[in-house]
Motif scaffolding. Structure first.
Motif, PDB file in Angstrom:
ATOM      1  N   ILE A  10       0.831  -1.199   0.000  1.00  0.00           N
ATOM      2  CA  ILE A  10       0.000   0.000   0.000  1.00  0.00           C
ATOM      3  C   ILE A  10       0.869   1.253   0.000  1.00  0.00           C
ATOM      4  O   ILE A  10       0.520   2.272  -0.583  1.00  0.00           O
ATOM      5  CB  ILE A  10      -0.921   0.019   1.244  1.00  0.00           C
ATOM      6  N   PHE A  11       2.032   1.156   0.640  1.00  0.00           N
ATOM      7  CA  PHE A  11       2.911   2.318   0.793  1.00  0.00           C
ATOM      8  C   PHE A  11       4.183   2.237  -0.045  1.00  0.00           C
ATOM      9  O   PHE A  11       4.876   3.240  -0.192  1.00  0.00           O
ATOM     10  CB  PHE A  11       3.296   2.481   2.263  1.00  0.00           C
ATOM     11  N   PHE A  20      -2.468   8.085  -2.388  1.00  0.00           N
ATOM     12  CA  PHE A  20      -2.518   8.768  -1.093  1.00  0.00           C
ATOM     13  C   PHE A  20      -1.554   9.950  -1.017  1.00  0.00           C
ATOM     14  O   PHE A  20      -1.619  10.748  -0.086  1.00  0.00           O
ATOM     15  CB  PHE A  20      -2.185   7.789   0.035  1.00  0.00           C
ATOM     16  N   GLY A  21      -0.629  10.067  -1.985  1.00  0.00           N
ATOM     17  CA  GLY A  21       0.340  11.157  -1.975  1.00  0.00           C
ATOM     18  C   GLY A  21       1.634  10.706  -2.611  1.00  0.00           C
ATOM     19  O   GLY A  21       1.808   9.534  -2.937  1.00  0.00           O
ATOM     20  N   VAL A  27       2.160   7.877   3.212  1.00  0.00           N
ATOM     21  CA  VAL A  27       1.784   7.301   4.510  1.00  0.00           C
ATOM     22  C   VAL A  27       0.910   8.281   5.282  1.00  0.00           C
ATOM     23  O   VAL A  27      -0.145   7.919   5.806  1.00  0.00           O
ATOM     24  CB  VAL A  27       3.032   6.919   5.337  1.00  0.00           C
ATOM     25  N   GLY A  28       1.334   9.538   5.347  1.00  0.00           N
ATOM     26  CA  GLY A  28       0.543  10.557   6.038  1.00  0.00           C
ATOM     27  C   GLY A  28      -0.817  10.753   5.387  1.00  0.00           C
ATOM     28  O   GLY A  28      -1.830  10.926   6.084  1.00  0.00           O
ATOM     29  N   GLY A  29      -0.852  10.714   4.058  1.00  0.00           N
ATOM     30  CA  GLY A  29      -2.124  10.859   3.341  1.00  0.00           C
ATOM     31  C   GLY A  29      -3.085   9.731   3.679  1.00  0.00           C
ATOM     32  O   GLY A  29      -4.293   9.960   3.865  1.00  0.00           O
ATOM     33  N   LEU A  51       8.189  -2.424   6.632  1.00  0.00           N
ATOM     34  CA  LEU A  51       7.804  -1.113   6.112  1.00  0.00           C
ATOM     35  C   LEU A  51       8.740  -0.024   6.627  1.00  0.00           C
ATOM     36  O   LEU A  51       9.136   0.876   5.881  1.00  0.00           O
ATOM     37  CB  LEU A  51       6.358  -0.794   6.519  1.00  0.00           C
ATOM     38  N   ARG A  52       9.139  -0.109   7.887  1.00  0.00           N
ATOM     39  CA  ARG A  52      10.014   0.908   8.477  1.00  0.00           C
ATOM     40  C   ARG A  52      11.406   0.894   7.850  1.00  0.00           C
ATOM     41  O   ARG A  52      12.117   1.901   7.898  1.00  0.00           O
ATOM     42  CB  ARG A  52      10.098   0.714   9.990  1.00  0.00           C
ATOM     43  N   LYS A  53      11.794  -0.237   7.255  1.00  0.00           N
ATOM     44  CA  LYS A  53      13.079  -0.292   6.546  1.00  0.00           C
ATOM     45  C   LYS A  53      12.981   0.385   5.183  1.00  0.00           C
ATOM     46  O   LYS A  53      13.974   0.854   4.642  1.00  0.00           O
ATOM     47  CB  LYS A  53      13.515  -1.747   6.360  1.00  0.00           C
ATOM     48  N   MET A  54      11.767   0.434   4.631  1.00  0.00           N
ATOM     49  CA  MET A  54      11.579   0.988   3.292  1.00  0.00           C
ATOM     50  C   MET A  54      11.069   2.424   3.293  1.00  0.00           C
ATOM     51  O   MET A  54      11.234   3.139   2.311  1.00  0.00           O
ATOM     52  CB  MET A  54      10.605   0.096   2.503  1.00  0.00           C
ATOM     53  N   ARG A  55      10.422   2.833   4.391  1.00  0.00           N
ATOM     54  CA  ARG A  55       9.886   4.193   4.496  1.00  0.00           C
ATOM     55  C   ARG A  55      10.290   4.782   5.844  1.00  0.00           C
ATOM     56  O   ARG A  55      10.256   4.095   6.855  1.00  0.00           O
ATOM     57  CB  ARG A  55       8.354   4.187   4.388  1.00  0.00           C
TER      58      ARG A  55
END
Length: 202
Positions: A10-11, A20-21, A27-29, A51-55
């Motif tokens: 999704i992100f 979403f942006g 992510v914020g969107g 996800l935290r490793k990629m964003r």
């Protein structure tokens, strides 16, 4: 109440996240929209860590975790249908055989190849495609499917393999490419319902 189990795609999938942006703003969107939706959102810890490793989520950690519940499936309590496991084993066996045939094809070409580096690159790409596309190939993949199965939620993913295997086990699936439209519809439906309640109360 809707329950959505989120995959990283999704992100991280550009075609999906852009709804979403742009880039990190996606992510914020998503969070800005999701908090208005009458639904619960979940993400297994293994997927969250990936996800935290990629964003870069550091500026949004508190916000993210207030909207998305980080929770893994209760693996030891789940009862998985035997047919699902047998289908999975058959699929893995077919892919191993297919990958082996690809390796054999490239081995035969090696004698005539002028550029060995190019040949090896093609071999890796075709082998990866044969073995990994359309299958559960990580702990995160298994976790999102099992969590959606456990809580009777809808799995949201862009990955065709994830959706295919979730469907085989009876999990509801949502194509992540249309997730924003679905969420906006739920917000509008909620607003319309609240308006009806206000009118009847007034």
């Amino acid at each position: 109440m809707y329950r959505f189990v989120l995959d990283t795609s999704i992100f991280t999938n550009p075609d999906v996240a852009s709804q979403f942006g742009e880039d990190e703003a996606a992510v914020g969107g998503f969070l800005d929209l999701a908090r208005k939706v009458p639904a619960d959102f979940f993400m297994p810890l293994s997927v969250y860590e990936e996800l935290r490793k990629m964003r870069d989520l550091d500026p949004l950690i508190g916000y993210f975790e207030s909207v998305v519940r980080i929770r893994s499936p209760r693996r030891s309590d789940l009862q998985i249908p035997g047919d699902f496991l047998y289908d999975f084993i058959d699929e893995v066996r077919k892919r191993i055989d297919h990958g082996l045939r690809i390796a054999e094809e490239h081995a035969k070409l090696a004698g005539a190849a002028a550029e060995m580096g190019q040949l090896l690159h093609q071999l890796r790409e075709r082998y990866r495609e044969a073995l990994r596309r359309g299958i559960l190939d990580s702990r995160g993949d298994v976790d999102v499917v099992l969590l959606a199965f456990e809580i009777d939620g809808s799995l949201v993913a862009a990955d065709h393999g994830l959706r295919k295997w979730a469907d085989r086990i009876g999990v509801a699936v949502v194509d992540a490419r249309h997730f924003r439209d679905l969420l906006r519809h739920l917000v509008e439906t909620k607003g319309a319902a609240e308006g009806v309640v206000e009118k009847s109360g007034g």
